[in-house]
Design a protein around this motif. Structure first.
Motif, PDB file in Angstrom:
ATOM      1  N   GLY A 277       0.801  -1.438   0.072  1.00 41.75           N
ATOM      2  CA  GLY A 277      -0.034   0.256   0.308  1.00 41.75           C
ATOM      3  C   GLY A 277       0.858   1.229  -0.100  1.00 41.75           C
TER       4      GLY A 277
ATOM      5  N   GLY B  35       2.420   2.475  -2.479  1.00 41.99           N
ATOM      6  CA  GLY B  35       2.339   3.234  -3.459  1.00 41.99           C
ATOM      7  C   GLY B  35       3.210   2.782  -4.695  1.00 41.99           C
ATOM      8  N   LYS B  36       3.918   1.538  -4.487  1.00 45.25           N
ATOM      9  CA  LYS B  36       4.897   1.013  -5.662  1.00 45.25           C
ATOM     10  C   LYS B  36       4.253   0.894  -6.907  1.00 45.25           C
ATOM     11  N   SER B  37       3.298   0.026  -6.788  1.00 40.65           N
ATOM     12  CA  SER B  37       2.411  -0.313  -8.227  1.00 40.65           C
ATOM     13  C   SER B  37       1.783   0.844  -8.974  1.00 40.65           C
ATOM     14  N   THR B  38       1.422   1.822  -8.022  1.00 44.91           N
ATOM     15  CA  THR B  38       0.831   3.075  -8.677  1.00 44.91           C
ATOM     16  C   THR B  38       1.969   3.784  -9.359  1.00 44.91           C
TER      17      THR B  38
END
Ligand code: ADP
Length: 250
Positions: free
Chosen positions: A41, A43-46
């Motif tokens: 959660g 923010g890595k994938s975002t």
């Protein structure tokens, strides 16, 4: 020299209002291999999805926040950007959808306007690189998790990107699959940004790491320095890898 990746003051909220990135700034130079760390959660994938224009949902909203090889992502150059920056998703099943592995690996190069001969050459080279030539005729859903990951990687490599962005490349792999993938990634010459919880992978492959937490960059520096900083690691939900536990501080 043009930066491979240049993210400046990137802020992003999902349509439901969740602010996933707060003024993220991150630069990666050509040839670097950088670890992107942070709890679930954070923010890595975002962030990764912004690097080839999957996000934001409407490209007109990109306000100069993300540049790849010196080009700010716009609606007009998104195709060009995607040729340069290959993204490998965490879930192989999102990326494999053809009847055979070979067809899946061919899918990307076919979009690049190459001749059928060039596509075939690239597919063959990529399958050789990841050690899947023998399994090229198989349906992807008959492969093991490790083989699926390698098939995805072959599909990305077949497009010959100068930058490779990987989301959790070793998650769910058994020890041998993990070792094979790490060895493979070490051989890939592209600039790499690797989002992962696998801190041993980071120690092995990434001289530099960036830590995200709650959508903010909270550390950026030499991997050993970051992993040796126990207070920093604990504060951001990370754990010092076992292989470093017995090492003397540098
Ligand atoms: P990570 O990859 O580090 O686990 P993510 O980028 O997936 O982190 O998530 C960052 C934040 O954005 C989290 O608060 C998460 O709940 C939220 N988020 C992720 N995807 C969506 C979505 N589709 N809609 C709303 N919020 C989302």
């Amino acid at each position: 020299m043009r930066r491979a990746i240049d993210v400046r003051d990137l802020r992003y909220a999902y349509p439901d209002g969740t602010v996933a990135l707060h003024d993220v700034t991150l630069q990666v130079e050509p040839g670097e291999c950088v670890g992107l760390l942070g709890p679930n959660g954070s923010g890595k994938s975002t962030l990764i999805r912004h690097l080839n224009g999957i996000l934001p949902e409407r490209l007109t909203e990109v306000g100069g926040g993300v540049a790849v090889m010196g080009e700010t992502i716009t609606r007009d150059n998104i195709g060009q950007i995607r040729r340069q920056l290959g993204l490998m998703f965490q879930d192989a099943d999102d990326q494999l959808f053809c009847a055979t592995v070979r067809e899946d690996v061919a899918f990307g190069p076919q979009q690049l306007g190459l001749t059928p001969g060039e596509v075939a050459d690239r597919v063959q080279r990529a399958l050789e690189e990841v050690g899947l030539v023998e399994l090229g005729h198989r349906p992807p859903h008959h492969l093991s998790t490790g083989e699926k990951r390698r098939a995805c990687l072959a599909g990305v490599l077949a497009c010959e990107p100068s930058i490779l962005v990987l989301d959790e490349p070793t998650s769910g792999l058994d020890p041998r699959g993990r070792r094979e993938l790490i060895a493979l990634l070490r051989q890939v010459r592209a600039t790499k940004l690797i989002a992962t919880h696998d801190l041993e992978l980071v120690v092995e492959l990434c001289p530099r790491s960036v830590v995200l937490d709650a959508g903010r960059v909270v550390a950026d520096g030499p991997t050993h320095q970051i992993l040796d900083d126990e207070a920093l690691m604990l504060a951001h939900g990370l754990e010092r890898p076992h292989i470093l536990q017995h090492r003397h501080p540098h």
